[in-house]
Each structure stands twice: as C-alpha cells, then as structure tokens.
Design an enzyme around this catalytic site. Structure first.
Site, PDB file in Angstrom:
ATOM      1  N   ARG A  15      37.994 -27.604 -14.662  1.00  0.00           N
ATOM      2  CA  ARG A  15      37.568 -27.980 -13.322  1.00  0.00           C
ATOM      3  C   ARG A  15      38.307 -27.122 -12.298  1.00  0.00           C
ATOM      4  O   ARG A  15      39.221 -26.395 -12.644  1.00  0.00           O
ATOM      5  CB  ARG A  15      37.807 -29.478 -13.094  1.00  0.00           C
ATOM      6  CG  ARG A  15      39.211 -29.942 -13.494  1.00  0.00           C
ATOM      7  CD  ARG A  15      39.746 -31.000 -12.607  1.00  0.00           C
ATOM      8  NE  ARG A  15      39.796 -30.556 -11.228  1.00  0.00           N
ATOM      9  CZ  ARG A  15      40.718 -29.729 -10.735  1.00  0.00           C
ATOM     10  NH1 ARG A  15      41.683 -29.247 -11.491  1.00  0.00           N
ATOM     11  NH2 ARG A  15      40.697 -29.373  -9.464  1.00  0.00           N
ATOM     12  N   GLY A  16      37.892 -27.285 -11.016  1.00  0.00           N
ATOM     13  CA  GLY A  16      38.426 -26.427  -9.971  1.00  0.00           C
ATOM     14  C   GLY A  16      37.542 -25.187  -9.927  1.00  0.00           C
ATOM     15  O   GLY A  16      37.276 -24.568 -10.968  1.00  0.00           O
ATOM     16  N   ALA A  17      37.092 -24.849  -8.699  1.00  0.00           N
ATOM     17  CA  ALA A  17      36.056 -23.822  -8.572  1.00  0.00           C
ATOM     18  C   ALA A  17      36.438 -22.462  -9.176  1.00  0.00           C
ATOM     19  O   ALA A  17      35.613 -21.797  -9.801  1.00  0.00           O
ATOM     20  CB  ALA A  17      35.687 -23.662  -7.101  1.00  0.00           C
ATOM     21  N   GLY A  18      37.674 -22.050  -9.000  1.00  0.00           N
ATOM     22  CA  GLY A  18      38.104 -20.752  -9.519  1.00  0.00           C
ATOM     23  C   GLY A  18      38.122 -20.746 -11.040  1.00  0.00           C
ATOM     24  O   GLY A  18      37.602 -19.821 -11.688  1.00  0.00           O
ATOM     25  N   CYS A 125      43.196 -33.012  -3.419  1.00  0.00           N
ATOM     26  CA  CYS A 125      42.656 -32.523  -4.684  1.00  0.00           C
ATOM     27  C   CYS A 125      43.630 -31.544  -5.337  1.00  0.00           C
ATOM     28  O   CYS A 125      44.830 -31.563  -5.050  1.00  0.00           O
ATOM     29  CB  CYS A 125      41.271 -31.908  -4.531  1.00  0.00           C
ATOM     30  SG  CYS A 125      40.396 -31.828  -6.135  1.00  0.00           S
ATOM     31  N   ASP A 194      35.116 -25.422  -2.677  1.00  0.00           N
ATOM     32  CA  ASP A 194      34.130 -25.185  -3.730  1.00  0.00           C
ATOM     33  C   ASP A 194      33.029 -24.274  -3.239  1.00  0.00           C
ATOM     34  O   ASP A 194      32.412 -23.551  -4.026  1.00  0.00           O
ATOM     35  CB  ASP A 194      33.532 -26.509  -4.213  1.00  0.00           C
ATOM     36  CG  ASP A 194      34.488 -27.168  -5.179  1.00  0.00           C
ATOM     37  OD1 ASP A 194      35.426 -27.830  -4.705  1.00  0.00           O
ATOM     38  OD2 ASP A 194      34.338 -26.968  -6.394  1.00  0.00           O
ATOM     39  N   ASN A 204      34.369 -29.216  -0.112  1.00  0.00           N
ATOM     40  CA  ASN A 204      35.523 -29.418  -1.000  1.00  0.00           C
ATOM     41  C   ASN A 204      35.520 -30.875  -1.447  1.00  0.00           C
ATOM     42  O   ASN A 204      34.647 -31.669  -1.061  1.00  0.00           O
ATOM     43  CB  ASN A 204      36.817 -29.052  -0.264  1.00  0.00           C
ATOM     44  CG  ASN A 204      38.014 -28.959  -1.198  1.00  0.00           C
ATOM     45  OD1 ASN A 204      37.962 -28.308  -2.237  1.00  0.00           O
ATOM     46  ND2 ASN A 204      39.093 -29.632  -0.871  1.00  0.00           N
ATOM     47  N   LYS A 230      33.599 -17.754  -3.076  1.00  0.00           N
ATOM     48  CA  LYS A 230      33.220 -19.149  -2.819  1.00  0.00           C
ATOM     49  C   LYS A 230      32.298 -19.263  -1.596  1.00  0.00           C
ATOM     50  O   LYS A 230      31.873 -20.359  -1.239  1.00  0.00           O
ATOM     51  CB  LYS A 230      34.463 -19.997  -2.659  1.00  0.00           C
ATOM     52  CG  LYS A 230      35.200 -20.107  -3.995  1.00  0.00           C
ATOM     53  CD  LYS A 230      36.460 -20.857  -3.902  1.00  0.00           C
ATOM     54  CE  LYS A 230      37.143 -20.906  -5.260  1.00  0.00           C
ATOM     55  NZ  LYS A 230      38.551 -21.279  -5.133  1.00  0.00           N
TER      56      LYS A 230
HETATM   57  C1  RUB Z   1      38.083 -29.391  -7.276  1.00  0.00           C
HETATM   58  C2  RUB Z   1      38.227 -29.123  -5.809  1.00  0.00           C
HETATM   59  C3  RUB Z   1      39.113 -27.964  -5.429  1.00  0.00           C
HETATM   60  C4  RUB Z   1      38.257 -26.704  -5.314  1.00  0.00           C
HETATM   61  C5  RUB Z   1      39.094 -25.454  -5.140  1.00  0.00           C
HETATM   62  O1  RUB Z   1      37.111 -30.376  -7.560  1.00  0.00           O
HETATM   63  O2  RUB Z   1      37.626 -29.737  -4.968  1.00  0.00           O
HETATM   64  O3  RUB Z   1      39.722 -28.205  -4.194  1.00  0.00           O
HETATM   65  O4  RUB Z   1      37.466 -26.549  -6.475  1.00  0.00           O
HETATM   66  O5  RUB Z   1      39.907 -25.281  -6.277  1.00  0.00           O
HETATM   67  P1  RUB Z   1      36.872 -30.802  -9.087  1.00  0.00           P
HETATM   68  P2  RUB Z   1      40.486 -23.848  -6.702  1.00  0.00           P
HETATM   69  O6  RUB Z   1      38.159 -31.337  -9.604  1.00  0.00           O
HETATM   70  O7  RUB Z   1      35.786 -31.828  -9.001  1.00  0.00           O
HETATM   71  O8  RUB Z   1      36.423 -29.563  -9.826  1.00  0.00           O
HETATM   72  O9  RUB Z   1      41.259 -23.334  -5.521  1.00  0.00           O
HETATM   73  O10 RUB Z   1      41.351 -24.155  -7.888  1.00  0.00           O
HETATM   74  O11 RUB Z   1      39.327 -22.983  -7.044  1.00  0.00           O
END
Ligand code: RUB
Length: 319
Positions: A15-18, A125, A194, A204, A230
């Site tokens: 999880r997390g967009a990256g 988050c 996201d 987000n 993004k």
């Molecule tokens: C994760 C979320 C993060 C973004 C950015 O949501 O909202 O703030 O994805 O993350 P989930 P990053 O847990 O539902 O995936 O900076 O790591 O890309």
C-alpha cells in the site's frame, strides 16, 4: 507473481501510492521476463493484458496507471525481435523503479528545508514521501516533534509511528478526531498524496481534507509531499479521480453490522483537499504552489491536451 502482486495491492499488503507503483512495475518486469511470445505483437498483447490486471487493483492512486503507462509506452515503438522488445522493456522498468526511489530522496531533501527548529508537525496516514521530509530534517539536525494520527480503519498511523520511533523523533499518537483539538499547537501539516488533479486538488487518505480545513482555520501551513507521477493527466479533460470505497467490514465487523437493519456502513478510503487549503507541494522537481499542477502535467509528465485527442492510451482515472 502477477496475480500475487495484484492481490497484495488489492488487500493492501502492498500500500501507499509510491510503493504500489513500484511493485506493479516490478511485477510487470517479472512477467516480461517469463512471457513466451512468437512475435513482438504477441509480446505486446501479453504485456497489455498483464498491465490491465494491475491497473484495476486500486482505483485512486494515479501513480499506478502513470507508472504502468510510462513503462508500457516503451512497447509502442517498433522492434526487430521479441528479445529486443523485452530488453528495452526490462530497462524501462528498472529506470522507473530507480527514478521513483530517487524522487522520494529528493523530496526528502527539499521538504526538510521547510521544517524549522522548534516546529510541531502533524501527519496523517503513512506516506513515504512525507516521512522522507521528516527523516531528512531530523538527520540534518532539525529539532521538531510530530503529531501522528491513528488513521481509521486500517491504522496506517502505526506504521508511521514505527518509523518515527526508529529515528528517535518525539511523537504524539492521536485518534483522527483529535486533529483539530491539537491544531493550534501545530506549525506544519505534512502529508503525502495518491493523486493531484490539474486544479491542484490533492487526493489523499480519508480525513486529510478535515485536517487541512482545521489547519486553514488555525492558519497552520499545509505541505504535500508527492512525486510528479502522482499528478493526474486525464483531469485536464475534466475527468474526476475515482475515490475508492472499500469493504464496510474494515469499519464494522459483519456480526455487529448485521444487527443494524437501517444502517449502511460507508468506507471511502480517500478524500479531496481543495488547492486553497494547500500551501505547497514538494515534488522531486522542486516545491510548487498547487496552482502549478497543470505545468507539472504538461512540462514534466509531458502530457498535453493534444495527446488525448490523438488517441494515446489513458493513464488517468475514469469516473
Ligand atoms: C496511503 C496514503 C498515502 C499516499 C502517499 O493510503 O493515503 O498518504 O498513498 O503515500 P493507503 P506515499 O494506505 O490506502 O494505500 O508517499 O508512500 O506514496
């Protein structure tokens, strides 16, 4: 491997967009390595099928279609053999993953400059990019503390406090609904994204917009840390970013929810913070006001309205 990664993204094990973007590209890379094809067209077709499986796993993080689009674009060229198409594709995947990691590092370096000695931060988050700013600021000796929210229903805040703890950064852990209560003590809200639309609105984790609204009222700065992939090109056409609504069981166990006949549990995973509540977006290409989102899409991602008009494959969200 492909189905496995798709399942991990759906279930949020990844999880997390990256991370989602990088894992999807790595899965495509693996698929390309083993895909048997007699012709370049067959190889391209097999890869397109694989890409569509991954792209449909989570609808909101635009990093996913953007990442897939960027590596799949390699296959639009002419190749003399399957081997050369495969070789170029693998290279594109490696470059994407390396560039993505480098982007997070650069964001950390730029974002750290916006964190001052004595600052109190709030984050929501678990964002790798937002954490990179905090970790780098701490590494270069900035003295600050953080409020980290719990992040119902999936508790991503636990991941965040784990990282902050490991770095030794003083942290307060609060329930999501305590954000406004503490906002007057906060100097800077720092979150990830996201997706970012052409009008600078930031998508987000659900609850981000409430925090940004409270910050706006308290005149607290809001900084978003986000890689340029993004930004959502298809929002140029007026397409909306689809907000994922997840299983109600994440909010209320079915045995309890089942007792209510007139109650429907809603579980949107993300929300939209308007540009006017965001002071700054820190990207790997520099810190920009949200109003410059179009420039990022046009000049950095290289998408212009004409691209859509000439039938380039979509890499934005439907909905
Ligand atoms: C994760 C979320 C993060 C973004 C950015 O949501 O909202 O703030 O994805 O993350 P989930 P990053 O847990 O539902 O995936 O900076 O790591 O890309």
């Amino acid at each position: 491997m492909l189905a496995d990664t798709a399942e991990k993204i759906k279930s949020m094990e990844v999880r997390g967009a990256g991370r989602i973007a990088r894992e999807a590209v790595k899965a495509l890379r693996d698929h390309a390595t083993s895909l048997q094809a007699a012709t370049v067209a067959e190889f391209r077709e097999g890869m397109e099928e694989a890409a569509s499986v991954l792209v449909s796993t989570r609808p909101t993080a635009v990093s996913l279609p953007n990442a897939i689009h960027s590596v799949m674009a390699t296959l639009r060229r002419d190749f003399p053999s399957v081997g050369s198409a495969r070789g170029e594709f693998l290279q594109a995947c490696d470059s994407f993953v390396a560039a993505s990691l480098l982007a997070v590092k650069k964001i950390g370096e730029i974002g750290a400059r916006h964190i001052r000695d004595g600052d109190v931060l709030m984050t929501h988050c678990n964002s790798e990019a937002a954490l990179a700013c905090m970790l780098e600021a701490w590494r270069i000796g900035r003295d600050f503390s953080v409020f980290a929210t719990e992040v119902r229903p999936r508790n991503q805040g636990l991941l965040t406090i784990g990282t902050l703890e490991e770095a030794g950064i003083p942290t307060n852990f609060i329930v999501d609904s305590a954000a406004r209560y503490f906002m007057n003590e906060v100097d800077l809200v720092i979150v990830g994204a996201d997706a970012i639309s052409v009008n600078g609105a930031v998508v987000n984790k659900i609850g981000t917009s409430q925090i940004a609204l409270a910050a706006h009222e308290a005149r607290t700065r809001v900084m978003v840390a986000a890689e340029t992939y993004k930004f959502a090109p298809r929002t140029i056409l007026g397409e909306f970013i689809r907000i994922e609504e997840r299983d109600p069981a994440e909010v209320l166990p079915p045995d309890i929810a089942g007792k209510f006949r007139h109650v429907r549990v809603r579980n949107p995973a993300f929300d939209v913070t308007p540009a006017e509540y965001v002071d700054l977006i820190v990207t790997e290409a520099g810190a920009i006001p949200p109003q410059m989102a179009y420039i990022v899409i046009r000049d950095i991602l290289g998408w212009d309205i004409g691209d859509f008009m000439h039938g380039m494959p979509g890499n934005g969200r439907e909905g």
